[in-house]
Structure formats: structure tokens, C-alpha cells
Design a protein around this motif. Sequence first.
Motif, PDB file in Angstrom:
ATOM      1  N   ALA A 437       0.847  -1.041   0.066  1.00 47.66           N
ATOM      2  CA  ALA A 437      -0.020   0.027   0.106  1.00 47.66           C
ATOM      3  C   ALA A 437       0.743   1.162  -0.049  1.00 47.66           C
ATOM      4  O   ALA A 437       1.805   1.066   0.612  1.00 47.66           O
ATOM      5  CB  ALA A 437      -1.058  -0.005   1.219  1.00 47.66           C
ATOM      6  N   PRO A 438       0.530   2.323  -0.879  1.00 49.37           N
ATOM      7  CA  PRO A 438       1.511   3.610  -0.818  1.00 49.37           C
ATOM      8  C   PRO A 438       1.825   3.917   0.716  1.00 49.37           C
ATOM      9  O   PRO A 438       3.130   4.599   0.707  1.00 49.37           O
ATOM     10  CB  PRO A 438       0.439   4.694  -1.384  1.00 49.37           C
ATOM     11  CG  PRO A 438      -0.563   3.630  -2.289  1.00 49.37           C
ATOM     12  CD  PRO A 438      -0.924   2.588  -1.378  1.00 49.37           C
ATOM     13  N   ASP A 439       0.900   4.273   1.546  1.00 50.87           N
ATOM     14  CA  ASP A 439       1.357   4.515   2.958  1.00 50.87           C
ATOM     15  C   ASP A 439       2.132   3.656   3.570  1.00 50.87           C
ATOM     16  O   ASP A 439       3.112   4.111   4.495  1.00 50.87           O
ATOM     17  CB  ASP A 439       0.166   4.922   3.888  1.00 50.87           C
ATOM     18  CG  ASP A 439      -0.876   3.621   4.069  1.00 50.87           C
ATOM     19  OD1 ASP A 439      -0.487   2.553   3.319  1.00 50.87           O
ATOM     20  OD2 ASP A 439      -1.263   3.576   5.203  1.00 50.87           O
ATOM     21  N   GLN A 440       2.648   2.449   3.249  1.00 51.14           N
ATOM     22  CA  GLN A 440       3.529   1.418   3.671  1.00 51.14           C
ATOM     23  C   GLN A 440       4.617   1.444   2.760  1.00 51.14           C
ATOM     24  O   GLN A 440       5.674   0.607   3.393  1.00 51.14           O
ATOM     25  CB  GLN A 440       2.983  -0.015   3.808  1.00 51.14           C
ATOM     26  CG  GLN A 440       1.625   0.178   4.625  1.00 51.14           C
ATOM     27  CD  GLN A 440       2.150   0.144   5.997  1.00 51.14           C
ATOM     28  OE1 GLN A 440       2.999  -0.440   6.647  1.00 51.14           O
ATOM     29  NE2 GLN A 440       1.588   1.045   6.886  1.00 51.14           N
ATOM     30  N   GLU A 441       5.030   2.197   1.863  1.00 49.93           N
ATOM     31  CA  GLU A 441       6.116   1.930   1.084  1.00 49.93           C
ATOM     32  C   GLU A 441       7.419   2.199   1.713  1.00 49.93           C
ATOM     33  O   GLU A 441       8.294   1.503   1.658  1.00 49.93           O
ATOM     34  CB  GLU A 441       6.055   2.936  -0.265  1.00 49.93           C
ATOM     35  CG  GLU A 441       6.902   2.777  -1.027  1.00 49.93           C
ATOM     36  CD  GLU A 441       6.673   3.501  -2.546  1.00 49.93           C
ATOM     37  OE1 GLU A 441       7.660   4.062  -2.815  1.00 49.93           O
ATOM     38  OE2 GLU A 441       5.680   3.550  -3.001  1.00 49.93           O
ATOM     39  N   ALA A 442       7.497   3.450   2.381  1.00 48.79           N
ATOM     40  CA  ALA A 442       8.712   3.824   2.953  1.00 48.79           C
ATOM     41  C   ALA A 442       9.108   2.823   4.117  1.00 48.79           C
ATOM     42  O   ALA A 442      10.522   2.281   4.027  1.00 48.79           O
ATOM     43  CB  ALA A 442       8.416   5.185   3.795  1.00 48.79           C
ATOM     44  N   ASP A 473       2.178  -0.410  -6.974  1.00 50.65           N
ATOM     45  CA  ASP A 473       1.920  -0.798  -5.512  1.00 50.65           C
ATOM     46  C   ASP A 473       2.624  -2.088  -5.672  1.00 50.65           C
ATOM     47  O   ASP A 473       2.551  -2.927  -4.680  1.00 50.65           O
ATOM     48  CB  ASP A 473       0.682  -1.127  -5.338  1.00 50.65           C
ATOM     49  CG  ASP A 473      -0.456  -1.919  -6.273  1.00 50.65           C
ATOM     50  OD1 ASP A 473       0.083  -2.029  -7.415  1.00 50.65           O
ATOM     51  OD2 ASP A 473      -1.263  -2.393  -5.689  1.00 50.65           O
ATOM     52  N   HIS A 509       4.639  -4.971   6.226  1.00 52.98           N
ATOM     53  CA  HIS A 509       4.015  -3.839   5.334  1.00 52.98           C
ATOM     54  C   HIS A 509       3.394  -4.232   3.938  1.00 52.98           C
ATOM     55  O   HIS A 509       3.262  -3.452   3.177  1.00 52.98           O
ATOM     56  CB  HIS A 509       5.066  -3.346   5.130  1.00 52.98           C
ATOM     57  CG  HIS A 509       6.003  -2.877   6.689  1.00 52.98           C
ATOM     58  ND1 HIS A 509       5.497  -1.790   7.214  1.00 52.98           N
ATOM     59  CD2 HIS A 509       7.242  -2.992   7.016  1.00 52.98           C
ATOM     60  CE1 HIS A 509       6.076  -1.763   8.339  1.00 52.98           C
ATOM     61  NE2 HIS A 509       7.189  -2.491   8.124  1.00 52.98           N
TER      62      HIS A 509
END
Length: 538
Positions: A437-442, A473, A509
Motif C-alpha cells: 500500500a502507498p502509505d507502507q512503501e517507506a 503498488d 507492510h
Amino acid sequence: MTVAVSPWAPFRHRAFFWLWLGVVVSSVGLWAQTVGAQWLFVDDPHAATIVTLVQTATTLPMMLLALPAGVLADAFDRRALMFGVQIYFVAVAILLAVLTAAGSMPPALLLTFTFAIGAGQALLSPTWQALITELVPRAELAAATRLDMISVNVARAAGPALAGVVIARWGVPPVFAITAAAAGILTLVLLAWRRPRVNRGEREPFLPALRAGGRYVRHEPVVRRTLVRFAGFLAPACAVWALLPLIASRQLGLGANGYGLLFAALGLGAVAGALGLGRITQHLSSNAVLALAAIAFGLTFGALALTSSLWAAAPLLVVCGFGWTATVSTVISELQLFLPGWVRARAIAIYLMVFLGTQAVFSPVWGQITQHLGLDTAMFAAAALAGLSAIGALTSPVPDNQHLDRSALSYWIPPPVAHEPKPDAGPIVVSIEYQVAPDQEAPFLAAMAAMRRSRLRSGASRWELYRVGEHPDLFTEQFQVPTWREHQLQHDGRLTAEDQAIEDAAFAHIIGTPRTRHLITPVTARNTSSQRSPDYDT
């Protein structure tokens, strides 16, 4: 702080006790040989060069042969390897004694024989170090390692002292005969030991196993950092061993007996360090011990340069010996606790390469500094650099490995391939797809940095992480393993709880289940197995 274990607890295990005792006796003979070789030419006009080259000839083989020896120790019966080395020591030492007694031992030939004995030590040392983990439980491993350091330093003390007495009364040739007899004692102990049968599974081919050991150390930052810091202390501290014959003869005006007493003082401090370290580590961290040991060594070795009396020099050398052993024992104990079993002998071999190789490189450096700038200058420089190595406690701390679980875990399922390659087929590329998911990428990318190290140290020769261009994604991890056999070893024997924790941290993640594919050259297929239904193995 750690739970106290009696320093003598490993002696309750009969095999460890008798092998330890045999190693002590054999090591006494080897140290006596080193002193005999150095003293044979101590009055030569080029003594500063020759006596330091003896040290180099003893330790240089470790740089060249220790890693191949570690491969053999991980692959073959360690008792048989140690037995063969002892027979070799007996033969070489007898020949050395006979030729020296006959007056046919010029410096070049002496250095050749010394190199030959060093080659045997290169095979013996990683084999014995790795064998210790089989003889005692993990809770007693640090104590067993310190007892091994006692054996080394009892030999450092007793061997030179014995050699000094023998040289003073009968000359150098009998010293080499003692070396042969001492090796024979350990040979008898090994003959009497009935080692339990150990199932090692399929033996790895020599060259792939050699490369795997090197990859593990190169990609394991804890081991690499520990070894770099260790070398930073050894480079200046080895001056105490390299220059001791000159300190005895030129600075203090001593003969062979006095030289033996100085060596005994170093050994006494080393034994005291090995015995007292267990109690010290209950109150101080490993990094504090390493820092204090370096500072103590530097101060006392610098003070030694100002000393002109045997009785003033001896207590200073006791402290030097304590600092030396506190450092060496702490480093090897932490490595023994950290290293997984599949690569232990190979990694210990690299440790020994650093340990003795650093001495081989820098011993003649201190000899040349002495030759051109004087003994005092060499000693002051070595003392200052040894003390400054304590800065490593801040820049490259050694972690506490006491509670790590280094046992092998087989948590990957068998590779779900339809056509299984031959064991030596390769390279094999393992491709694993993750949805993030985009918010878990980092946090995912941060976790994959640790994943890279895990894959590389367990056998991968390359590792890459890609984003799928058509689906932002999706990420694809790819790592390349040299052969199918080596990938199977990743599945069964090379992974630990740490590797599993690294995977769990990354998988926390992602969305869903990672999908794994094995990319195999078509011509390597050997048989078909269509019953395996899962499509992932991590």
C-alpha cells in the motif's frame, strides 16, 4: 550484564577437558619452537629483521590457508583433521631438530620450516575453535572460549620459559624435539577419543563452500565491524610479541632465561585476564572491556619503553598480557555466540586470518621502525596507537550476543517447482512479488535493506528490488543463487531466527501473500514433481 557461569564449568565435560589439556601441551611445544627459532639468530647483525620475520613466517600461513581450512573443518570430521595435523607436526619438528643439530639451518631454511609449521596451525586453529561448540552447551560457550584463551596463554608462558631453560643448558635443537613430543601427546588424546557420529548432510563442494563463507562475512555487518575494530587494536599491539626478544637483549641486557621470564610475565597476565574476564563481564559490557583493555595496554607498553630493569618490566608485561587477552577473548567469545553453525568454522577462519594476518603484516613493520628509528620510538608509537584504538568503542560497538538464537531454522517450504534442476545447475534466480500500500512503501523499503543482507549472507550472489512499472503498488525482489544445491541449503540449514524476524518485519507492510517464482534455465530440468500445490516458499 550476564548470568554467572563458573569459569571451570566446561571441564565437567570429559571430552572437552582431555582435548583442552592435549591442546595446551601441543601449544607449549609450538611456542617453544617459535622462541627457539627466534633465539637461534638473535645475535645476528640483522636480528631485528630475522626475529620479526620468524613471527611473520609463523602467522602468514593463516592469511593464506585459514579460510580453506575452515571449509574443510565445516565439511569433514574434525577429529580426523586434528589427528592428521598432529602427525604432520611431529614429522616436521623432528626434521627441524635433526637439521639444526647438524648445523644445516641457515635463516632461509629456518623460515621455511617455520612457515610449514604455521601452515599446520592454519588448519588446526579453525578446526579446534569450531569443535568447541560441539563439546559444551551454549550456556558454557563463553567460559569454554576463555578456557581456550587460558590454554593459549599458558602455552605462551610455559613454552618460552621452557625453551629459555633448554636453550641455556643444551642449545636450540632439543627445543624442536620437545615440539615433536608435545604434538605426539595430543595425537594420543585424539586416538583415545571416540567422537559421537555427526550427521553433516550432503557435503558442499570446496569452492562453492569457500565462496559462501566469504560472502557471509562480507554481508554480515556485525562480523565485519567486529573484525575491523579487532585489527585496529592488533596492528599496534602485536609489537609486544614481535619486539620482545629485542627488548630482552638490547634494552634490558637479558639472556635466554630472562627472555623466557618476560614471556612468562606476558603469559601470566594473559591467564589472569582469561580467568577474571568472566567476573568482569558481569559488570561491564563487551565494549567497555575492549576500551579499557586497549587503554591499559597502551599505557603499560609505553611505560615499558622507559624501563631498564627486569623486575620493573615484568609487572608491566603482566598488564600488557591482561589487556591483550581481554581483547582477544572478548572478540572470539562474541563471534562464537553470534555465528550460525553452518558457517562457523569458515567465519572463525577469517577471524584467525585477521588475528594472525595482522600480526604477520605489522610485525616486520615494527621491526623496520626499530631498525631505522630505534627501539624506543617503535615502542612509544605502538603504545599510542594501541591506546587510541579504544575509540572503536564509540565508532564500532560490539553487540551483546549472549541471548541470540543461532540454531538453524527450516521455515521455507520446499521449492514448488515442476521441473527440479540438477544440484550443480545454476545460476538460479528467485523472484518474489509483493503488493504494498502507498502509505507502507517507506517502511517496506527500509525493511528490505535488512532483507538484502539476509539473502546475501545465506548464499545469494546478487540481490535487486524492482518496482513493477505497470503496477506501482507491486514490487519484485530478485536474488540470484549460484546453484540449485546452494538454494536448497538456504531452505535447509542456513537460515536462523534472525532471518525469519527480518522477513516478518518486511511482510508486515505488504498486502496478501508474497508470490515466489524460481527462474531456471530450461536445460537444467531433471525430473517432474507435480504434487506441490503452494506457489510460494517464504
